[in-house]
Design a protein around this motif. Structure first.
Motif, PDB file in Angstrom:
ATOM      1  N   TRP A 193      38.309  21.420  62.193  1.00 44.38           N
ATOM      2  CA  TRP A 193      37.456  21.221  61.015  1.00 44.38           C
ATOM      3  C   TRP A 193      38.260  21.165  59.726  1.00 44.38           C
ATOM      4  O   TRP A 193      37.841  20.530  58.751  1.00 44.38           O
ATOM      5  N   TRP A 194      39.411  21.825  59.708  1.00 43.82           N
ATOM      6  CA  TRP A 194      40.232  21.854  58.492  1.00 43.82           C
ATOM      7  C   TRP A 194      40.736  20.461  58.102  1.00 43.82           C
ATOM      8  O   TRP A 194      41.060  20.223  56.931  1.00 43.82           O
ATOM      9  N   MET A 195      40.766  19.522  59.046  1.00 47.17           N
ATOM     10  CA  MET A 195      41.188  18.161  58.707  1.00 47.17           C
ATOM     11  C   MET A 195      40.155  17.455  57.836  1.00 47.17           C
ATOM     12  O   MET A 195      40.434  16.400  57.270  1.00 47.17           O
ATOM     13  N   ALA A 196      38.960  18.036  57.729  1.00 47.45           N
ATOM     14  CA  ALA A 196      37.957  17.468  56.834  1.00 47.45           C
ATOM     15  C   ALA A 196      38.407  17.569  55.379  1.00 47.45           C
ATOM     16  O   ALA A 196      37.955  16.785  54.538  1.00 47.45           O
ATOM     17  N   ILE A 197      39.295  18.498  55.076  1.00 48.83           N
ATOM     18  CA  ILE A 197      39.750  18.671  53.685  1.00 48.83           C
ATOM     19  C   ILE A 197      40.604  17.488  53.229  1.00 48.83           C
ATOM     20  O   ILE A 197      40.279  16.843  52.225  1.00 48.83           O
ATOM     21  N   PRO A 198      41.722  17.168  53.929  1.00 49.87           N
ATOM     22  CA  PRO A 198      42.473  15.974  53.499  1.00 49.87           C
ATOM     23  C   PRO A 198      41.665  14.691  53.631  1.00 49.87           C
ATOM     24  O   PRO A 198      41.830  13.776  52.821  1.00 49.87           O
ATOM     25  N   HIS A 207      33.241   5.296  57.671  1.00 51.47           N
ATOM     26  CA  HIS A 207      34.457   5.892  58.221  1.00 51.47           C
ATOM     27  C   HIS A 207      34.625   7.332  57.748  1.00 51.47           C
ATOM     28  O   HIS A 207      35.096   8.188  58.512  1.00 51.47           O
ATOM     29  N   LEU A 208      34.253   7.614  56.505  1.00 45.72           N
ATOM     30  CA  LEU A 208      34.305   8.989  56.017  1.00 45.72           C
ATOM     31  C   LEU A 208      33.338   9.873  56.796  1.00 45.72           C
ATOM     32  O   LEU A 208      33.694  10.974  57.241  1.00 45.72           O
ATOM     33  N   ASN A 209      32.109   9.394  56.986  1.00 45.29           N
ATOM     34  CA  ASN A 209      31.109  10.162  57.736  1.00 45.29           C
ATOM     35  C   ASN A 209      31.542  10.394  59.177  1.00 45.29           C
ATOM     36  O   ASN A 209      31.458  11.510  59.697  1.00 45.29           O
ATOM     37  N   ASP A 210      32.000   9.335  59.844  1.00 46.18           N
ATOM     38  CA  ASP A 210      32.390   9.453  61.253  1.00 46.18           C
ATOM     39  C   ASP A 210      33.596  10.382  61.415  1.00 46.18           C
ATOM     40  O   ASP A 210      33.664  11.173  62.361  1.00 46.18           O
ATOM     41  N   GLY A 211      34.553  10.264  60.492  1.00 47.22           N
ATOM     42  CA  GLY A 211      35.734  11.123  60.568  1.00 47.22           C
ATOM     43  C   GLY A 211      35.378  12.588  60.418  1.00 47.22           C
ATOM     44  O   GLY A 211      35.861  13.442  61.184  1.00 47.22           O
ATOM     45  N   MET A 212      34.526  12.908  59.460  1.00 52.23           N
ATOM     46  CA  MET A 212      34.124  14.303  59.267  1.00 52.23           C
ATOM     47  C   MET A 212      33.255  14.792  60.419  1.00 52.23           C
ATOM     48  O   MET A 212      33.339  15.954  60.822  1.00 52.23           O
ATOM     49  N   LEU A 213      32.427  13.903  60.964  1.00 56.22           N
ATOM     50  CA  LEU A 213      31.618  14.277  62.117  1.00 56.22           C
ATOM     51  C   LEU A 213      32.503  14.609  63.315  1.00 56.22           C
ATOM     52  O   LEU A 213      32.254  15.578  64.047  1.00 56.22           O
ATOM     53  N   ASP A 214      33.568  13.836  63.510  1.00 58.95           N
ATOM     54  CA  ASP A 214      34.482  14.067  64.630  1.00 58.95           C
ATOM     55  C   ASP A 214      35.157  15.429  64.533  1.00 58.95           C
ATOM     56  O   ASP A 214      35.208  16.183  65.513  1.00 58.95           O
ATOM     57  N   GLY A 260      34.244  18.427  67.831  1.00 58.72           N
ATOM     58  CA  GLY A 260      35.350  19.131  68.466  1.00 58.72           C
ATOM     59  C   GLY A 260      36.561  18.270  68.742  1.00 58.72           C
ATOM     60  O   GLY A 260      37.385  18.620  69.592  1.00 58.72           O
ATOM     61  N   GLU A 261      36.697  17.151  68.031  1.00 56.42           N
ATOM     62  CA  GLU A 261      37.835  16.261  68.235  1.00 56.42           C
ATOM     63  C   GLU A 261      39.112  16.879  67.652  1.00 56.42           C
ATOM     64  O   GLU A 261      39.050  17.710  66.748  1.00 56.42           O
ATOM     65  N   PRO A 262      40.292  16.498  68.149  1.00 57.46           N
ATOM     66  CA  PRO A 262      41.552  17.004  67.579  1.00 57.46           C
ATOM     67  C   PRO A 262      41.800  16.444  66.187  1.00 57.46           C
ATOM     68  O   PRO A 262      41.112  15.526  65.734  1.00 57.46           O
ATOM     69  N   TRP A 263      42.800  16.991  65.520  1.00 55.23           N
ATOM     70  CA  TRP A 263      43.079  16.601  64.134  1.00 55.23           C
ATOM     71  C   TRP A 263      43.438  15.125  64.010  1.00 55.23           C
ATOM     72  O   TRP A 263      43.210  14.514  62.957  1.00 55.23           O
ATOM     73  N   THR A 264      43.945  14.531  65.077  1.00 53.02           N
ATOM     74  CA  THR A 264      44.328  13.121  65.022  1.00 53.02           C
ATOM     75  C   THR A 264      43.117  12.194  64.849  1.00 53.02           C
ATOM     76  O   THR A 264      43.279  11.044  64.447  1.00 53.02           O
ATOM     77  N   ALA A 265      41.912  12.691  65.137  1.00 50.72           N
ATOM     78  CA  ALA A 265      40.718  11.859  64.999  1.00 50.72           C
ATOM     79  C   ALA A 265      40.457  11.469  63.552  1.00 50.72           C
ATOM     80  O   ALA A 265      39.754  10.489  63.285  1.00 50.72           O
ATOM     81  N   ALA A 266      41.027  12.226  62.610  1.00 57.87           N
ATOM     82  CA  ALA A 266      40.821  11.930  61.192  1.00 57.87           C
ATOM     83  C   ALA A 266      41.830  10.935  60.642  1.00 57.87           C
ATOM     84  O   ALA A 266      41.647  10.424  59.525  1.00 57.87           O
ATOM     85  N   LEU A 267      42.868  10.628  61.398  1.00 54.22           N
ATOM     86  CA  LEU A 267      43.943   9.792  60.866  1.00 54.22           C
ATOM     87  C   LEU A 267      43.500   8.350  60.629  1.00 54.22           C
ATOM     88  O   LEU A 267      43.801   7.757  59.579  1.00 54.22           O
ATOM     89  N   LEU A 268      42.804   7.758  61.593  1.00 55.69           N
ATOM     90  CA  LEU A 268      42.378   6.366  61.441  1.00 55.69           C
ATOM     91  C   LEU A 268      41.382   6.203  60.293  1.00 55.69           C
ATOM     92  O   LEU A 268      41.537   5.282  59.477  1.00 55.69           O
ATOM     93  N   PRO A 269      40.364   7.073  60.171  1.00 57.48           N
ATOM     94  CA  PRO A 269      39.487   6.975  58.987  1.00 57.48           C
ATOM     95  C   PRO A 269      40.248   7.143  57.685  1.00 57.48           C
ATOM     96  O   PRO A 269      39.967   6.439  56.702  1.00 57.48           O
TER      97      PRO A 269
END
Length: 361
Positions: A246-251, A316-323, A328-337
């Motif tokens: 969840w902390w990847m939601a910050i960056p 992409h912002l919504n989907d990334g934060m949802l992931d 429960g996705e890993p931190w890498t799920a936020a990289l593409l968004p």
């Protein structure tokens, strides 16, 4: 040696404090940045109306005799409820369910039908569990004619504490940040241009980098405060629980803020008044919220609309934060968004800079 560094920092902090004071004193800006989107969070957190749903997307993993050997009449009823695809990879099937690409993945372990389902759509989750239980009960009678042979084991692919509010919070938070960043940038550039402040800053011993840095730091700070408020309200009153990285939601939120600041800059560059800039930003952001799943899932929307939503940064912002916050996705799920948002911000900022004029003509 520290004096020059202090002197360079002073204009930055002075500008940041001035911008922040201006934001706090502007009751309209505070209302639309925090209170207005928070009203939607409370609304969706407290009231959830029933929604009609279509077929349940099921992935059948391996050999599932309970489904494969259905009698003709039961198979017709089954086909009316489920849209079935087959796979031999359980991990991949569960990953598709977790991402929302399917509603349930089923496997058979002995005489037990194991269903891995998603709670992304609570109404469909209930229908899935009910339909599978009816399938098991009906098969026990129709196929064996004996006391129950088959049993059903239902497992959520998400955290057990998951609640419906999990899925509304990231989308509403994304919309709130998008609106605040776009409106703030649009109003600032036009307000400063109309009051000739831009010209005075250009003549003042303050670098453009300092001015931009102060504006960005305040906007990002407001976005982080919005995030803290949303998570706090969701956790205290509606049982919101963060999962995964969840902390990847910050960056991700920071990059998203910069992206929507660029949209605000574009709105300010193509308009001539502060009111026009805010209206242009609203015209860009509000429809995007509806088309990006901020208020309701897009699974039931036409395919062309779902495809179009993929070019919208808020999607992409919504989907990334949802992931990272819910699925429960890993931190890498936020990289593409984050990459998409960064590229979008760069392109739009360059366009805004090209169209920008120092004076209102």
């Amino acid at each position: 040696m520290s004096t020059p560094r202090t002197s360079r920092a002073t204009p930055f902090w002075a500008l940041s404090r001035a911008i922040l004071r201006g934001f706090v004193r502007d009751r309209t800006a505070v209302f639309f940045a925090v209170v207005f989107p928070l009203m939607f969070l409370v609304l969706f957190g407290g009231l959830f109306s029933d929604q009609s749903v279509g077929k349940v997307d099921m992935i059948v993993v391996g050999d599932v005799s309970l489904i494969d050997d259905l009698p003709a009449d039961a198979d017709a009823s089954f086909g009316a409820t489920f849209d079935v695809t087959h796979s031999d990879d359980l991990d991949d099937a569960i990953a598709q369910v977790r991402k929302g690409d399917a509603d349930v993945a089923v496997e058979q372990q002995g005489q037990t039908l194991v269903a891995h389902y998603t709670q992304t759509d609570p109404a469909k989750a209930g229908i899935t569990a009910g339909a599978l239980q009816a399938l098991v009960d009906g098969t026990n009678l129709a196929v064996t004619g004996q006391p129950p042979t088959y049993s059903l084991d239902v497992e959520s692919v998400e955290d057990e504490s998951l609640d419906t509010i999990q899925y509304y919070t990231p989308g509403l938070l994304g919309w709130a940040v998008a609106m605040s960043a776009a409106f703030g940038a649009a109003a600032t550039i036009q307000g400063w241009r109309q009051t000739k402040l831009l010209r005075r800053l250009q003549l003042a011993p303050v670098s453009t980098r300092t001015v931009v840095g102060a504006r960005v730091s305040v906007t990002v700070s407001v976005a982080l405060v919005q995030m803290a408020i949303f998570i706090g309200v969701g956790a205290l009153f509606f049982g919101l629980t963060l999962t995964g990285a969840w902390w990847m939601a910050i960056p991700l939120l920071v990059v998203g803020t910069l992206c929507f600041m660029s949209i605000g800059l574009l709105a300010g560059a193509i308009t001539k008044t502060q009111e026009g800039a805010v209206n242009a930003a609203n015209f860009m952001v509000l429809p995007m919220a509806f088309l990006s799943g901020s208020f309701f899932p897009l699974e039931g929307a036409p395919q062309w609309l779902q495809t179009f939503s993929q070019v919208l940064p808020l999607k992409h912002l919504n989907d990334g934060m949802l992931d990272v916050m819910v699925r429960g996705e890993p931190w890498t799920a936020a990289l593409l968004p984050m990459l998409f948002l960064a590229v979008f911000a760069t392109v739009v900022t360059l366009i805004a800079a090209r169209l920008f004029r120092w004076e209102t003509t």
